[in-house]
Each structure stands twice: as structure tokens, then as C-alpha cells.
Design an enzyme around this catalytic site. Structure first.
Site, PDB file in Angstrom:
ATOM      1  N   ASN A  65       5.111  -0.279  -2.001  1.00  0.00           N
ATOM      2  CA  ASN A  65       5.168  -1.249  -0.898  1.00  0.00           C
ATOM      3  C   ASN A  65       4.631  -0.534   0.341  1.00  0.00           C
ATOM      4  OD1 ASN A  65       5.789  -2.988   1.163  1.00  0.00           O
ATOM      5  ND2 ASN A  65       8.023  -2.812   0.949  1.00  0.00           N
ATOM      6  N   TRP A  66       3.424  -0.882   0.688  1.00  0.00           N
ATOM      7  CA  TRP A  66       2.777  -0.186   1.813  1.00  0.00           C
ATOM      8  C   TRP A  66       3.394  -0.557   3.163  1.00  0.00           C
ATOM      9  CZ3 TRP A  66      -3.312  -0.355   1.102  1.00  0.00           C
ATOM     10  CH2 TRP A  66      -3.650   0.352  -0.045  1.00  0.00           C
ATOM     11  N   LYS A  67       4.135  -1.651   3.210  1.00  0.00           N
ATOM     12  CA  LYS A  67       4.649  -2.175   4.489  1.00  0.00           C
ATOM     13  C   LYS A  67       3.466  -2.367   5.446  1.00  0.00           C
ATOM     14  CE  LYS A  67       9.051  -0.210   3.301  1.00  0.00           C
ATOM     15  NZ  LYS A  67      10.362   0.253   3.708  1.00  0.00           N
ATOM     16  N   HIS A  92      12.677  -8.868   1.055  1.00  0.00           N
ATOM     17  CA  HIS A  92      12.820  -7.460   1.421  1.00  0.00           C
ATOM     18  C   HIS A  92      13.775  -7.356   2.612  1.00  0.00           C
ATOM     19  CE1 HIS A  92      11.988  -3.434   2.852  1.00  0.00           C
ATOM     20  NE2 HIS A  92      11.519  -3.179   1.637  1.00  0.00           N
ATOM     21  N   GLU A 136      13.700  -5.750   5.227  1.00  0.00           N
ATOM     22  CA  GLU A 136      13.060  -5.803   6.554  1.00  0.00           C
ATOM     23  C   GLU A 136      12.719  -7.239   6.936  1.00  0.00           C
ATOM     24  OE1 GLU A 136      10.135  -2.822   5.656  1.00  0.00           O
ATOM     25  OE2 GLU A 136      11.746  -1.342   5.554  1.00  0.00           O
ATOM     26  N   GLU A 150      17.618  -2.368  -3.357  1.00  0.00           N
ATOM     27  CA  GLU A 150      17.258  -1.441  -2.290  1.00  0.00           C
ATOM     28  C   GLU A 150      18.382  -1.388  -1.259  1.00  0.00           C
ATOM     29  OE1 GLU A 150      12.733  -0.893  -1.950  1.00  0.00           O
ATOM     30  OE2 GLU A 150      13.234  -2.659  -0.786  1.00  0.00           O
ATOM     31  N   GLY A 210      13.748   4.369   3.945  1.00  0.00           N
ATOM     32  CA  GLY A 210      13.058   5.087   5.019  1.00  0.00           C
ATOM     33  C   GLY A 210      13.911   6.154   5.684  1.00  0.00           C
ATOM     34  N   SER A 219      13.931   5.587  -0.442  1.00  0.00           N
ATOM     35  CA  SER A 219      13.698   7.029  -0.390  1.00  0.00           C
ATOM     36  C   SER A 219      13.438   7.657  -1.760  1.00  0.00           C
ATOM     37  CB  SER A 219      14.854   7.743   0.319  1.00  0.00           C
ATOM     38  OG  SER A 219      14.926   7.309   1.680  1.00  0.00           O
ATOM     39  N   GLY A 254       8.350   2.929  -0.945  1.00  0.00           N
ATOM     40  CA  GLY A 254       7.788   2.692   0.379  1.00  0.00           C
ATOM     41  C   GLY A 254       6.907   3.851   0.811  1.00  0.00           C
ATOM     42  N   GLY A 255       7.442   4.699   1.694  1.00  0.00           N
ATOM     43  CA  GLY A 255       6.671   5.775   2.304  1.00  0.00           C
ATOM     44  C   GLY A 255       5.854   6.602   1.333  1.00  0.00           C
TER      45      GLY A 255
HETATM   46  P1  13P Z   1      11.104   4.039   1.364  1.00  0.00           P
HETATM   47  O1  13P Z   1      10.649   4.474  -0.016  1.00  0.00           O
HETATM   48  O2  13P Z   1      10.156   4.440   2.436  1.00  0.00           O
HETATM   49  O3  13P Z   1      12.525   4.441   1.619  1.00  0.00           O
HETATM   50  O4  13P Z   1      11.080   2.438   1.364  1.00  0.00           O
HETATM   51  C1  13P Z   1      11.684   1.743   0.343  1.00  0.00           C
HETATM   52  C2  13P Z   1      11.296   0.316   0.453  1.00  0.00           C
HETATM   53  O5  13P Z   1      11.723  -0.374   1.375  1.00  0.00           O
HETATM   54  C3  13P Z   1      10.367  -0.219  -0.542  1.00  0.00           C
HETATM   55  O6  13P Z   1      10.309  -1.605  -0.483  1.00  0.00           O
END
Ligand code: 13P
Length: 253
Positions: free
Chosen positions: A12-14, A99, A101, A171, A177, A215, A236-237
């Protein structure tokens, strides 16, 4: 729990990326996964404007792609929204829905997540329904209740045939994050809750994959993916760094 021993890893590149960096990342991923068995499923969920680029660079690869959200509406006067059908036109396979967010910053509630799930299913996308509790909810002993309710509201609106096409992503909000992934035993416990909820709705939902996100990094992916009931990860990251994402995928293979 999935009977097949296949895992699914989704990046997930966000809201990250630019054409030049994406090109390097996507080409490296396409190349780096060329020789891998088809058993491991890999996808990246990119920002909408990069769907065409992603399609162009991945269409001959074994990596699927998708979007991070879809509109709850099919079509119409909804300025700024992007429909599931539009994403499907660019070859998307997956759509993240709900999600944390989106829930936190865009006031998405469970019924909205259910509507988005329907919009994705209608056009043949696989909805990745994201659920997870906040730190406060966990500390108050309400983690299971929160997560179960998030999933149940969606399940209640679906036929078994529709629900069979879901992917679930657990999640925990406090692990996203933060560099602080949930402990293996916490992940195992929540995945068991989610699998129980699915099979309580219908035995045929035993195969619905439940991914863990929050994470996930190359150094913890193997341990997390080895937990029973963890059918892969939502990353994510670490999905923005080709080497890290490939290492995480390798940990799932
Ligand atoms: P991180 O891997 O950066 O913690 O993000 C997880 C996430 O929200 C994937 O959708």
C-alpha cells in the site's frame, strides 16, 4: 483459514510516489519476482493517477495492482471521487476499503465501508476489507469487539458468494507506521477471532485470506507470516523500497 498454502502480499503505497521513482520501483519489482512460483500472490495498491503507469509496467509481470479506496457510489455528481469501475478499466485487481487512515481522516464508518465493498465486487475487484483497533480500544480490552464489529457490519450486507471473494486485512491502528508491529501472539489471537467470525457466517468462508498489516518489515515478516491464520501481509512503508518489499515477499514464499 486458507487450506491452500499460498500467501498474498500487498503493498500500500499510500500517498507516495512520482512517475520517475515509480518506474524504478515497479520495474525492479517486476524483474525481481520474475522467477518466483505463482503460488505467492503479490500486488501493489497505488495512488489513482499512477494506475495507467502501473498497468503499463506490470501487465507482463506476475504482480497484480489495485487502488487504495473506491467511491461508495457507482457514478454521478461526486466531485473528487473515483469509482470502482474506473479502477477496473485500468486492470486493477484489488481495492482496499476501510483503511484506518480513511476511517480516521475521512470519517468512513462501517456502512460506508460496506457500500465500497459492494462497489468493488460489482465490477469484479477483490475488496481488501481493512479492520483494526486503536491503542485506546486495545487498552480498554475492546480490541476483539471493535474488530469483530467492523467485519460483521460488512459481512451482514453480503451473500456468502460475495463474501467468498473478500480479503480481510487486520491492521491494528497503533502498529501502522510506528515501527511497532503487533506481537506474534496478538496477531495469532486476532486472526483466530476473524477466521471464527467468517466461518460462523458460513463454512465456505474458511478460505477467505486474512492478512496482517502494521510495521511489517524484512526482519519481522517471516515470524508474522508463520503464524497460523496469517495468510499474508499488507505492507505500507516497506513497500516503497524495492529491496525491502522483495525481502518481505520472499519471507511469504
Ligand atoms: P506500515 O507498514 O507503514 O506500518 O503501514 C501499514 C499499512 O497501513 C498498510 O496498509
Amino acid at each position: 483459514m486458507s487450506e491452500l498454502n499460498t500467501k498474498l502480499v500487498i503493498g500500500n503505497w499510500k500517498m507516495h510516489g512520482c512517475l520517475a521513482r515509480n518506474a524504478v520501483l515497479l520495474n525492479t519489482l517486476a524483474h525481481g519476482t520474475q522467477q518466483w512460483s505463482e503460488a505467492l500472490r503479490i500486488a501493489v495498491c497505488v495512488p489513482f493517477p499512477y494506475l495507467a503507469q502501473t498497468q503499463e509496467l506490470l501487465h507482463n509481470s506476475r504482480i497484480a495492482w489495485g487502488v487504495q479506496d473506491v467511491s461508495a457510489h457507482t457514478e454521478g455528481a461526486y466531485t473528487g471521487e473515483v469509482s470502482a469501475a474506473m479502477a477496473a478499466e485500468f486492470g486493477a485487481t484489488f481495492a482496499l476499503v476501510g483503511h484506518s487512515e480513511r476511517r480516521a481522516y475521512h470519517q468512513e464508518n462501517d456502512p460506508a465501508v460496506a457500500a465500497k465493498t459492494h462497489r468493488a465486487l460489482e465490477v469484479g475487484l477483490t475488496p481488501v476489507v481493512c479492520v483494526g483497533e486503536t491503542r485506546a480500544e486495545r487498552d480498554a480490552g475492546r480490541a476483539e469487539q471493535t474488530v469483530s464489529q467492523q467485519l460483521q457490519v460488512v459481512l451482514d450486507t453480503l451473500s456468502v458468494e460475495q463474501a467468498m471473494r473478500l480479503v480481510i486485512a487486520y491492521e491494528p491502528v497503533w502498529a501502522i507506521g510506528t515501527g511497532r508491529n503487533a506481537q506474534a501472539h496478538e496477531v495469532r489471537a486476532m486472526h483466530a477471532v476473524l477466521h471464527r467470525l467468517l466461518t460462523a457466517a458460513d463454512d465456505r468462508l474458511a478460505h477467505v485470506p486474512v492478512l496482517y498489516g502494521g510495521s511489517v518489515k524484512p526482519d519481522n515478516a517471516r515470524e508474522l507470516f508463520a503464524e497460523p491464520g496469517v495468510e499474508g501481509g499488507l505492507i505500507g512503508g516497506a513497500s516503497l523500497k524495492a529491496e525491502d518489499f522483495l525481502d518481505i515477499c520472499a519471507a511469504a514464499d
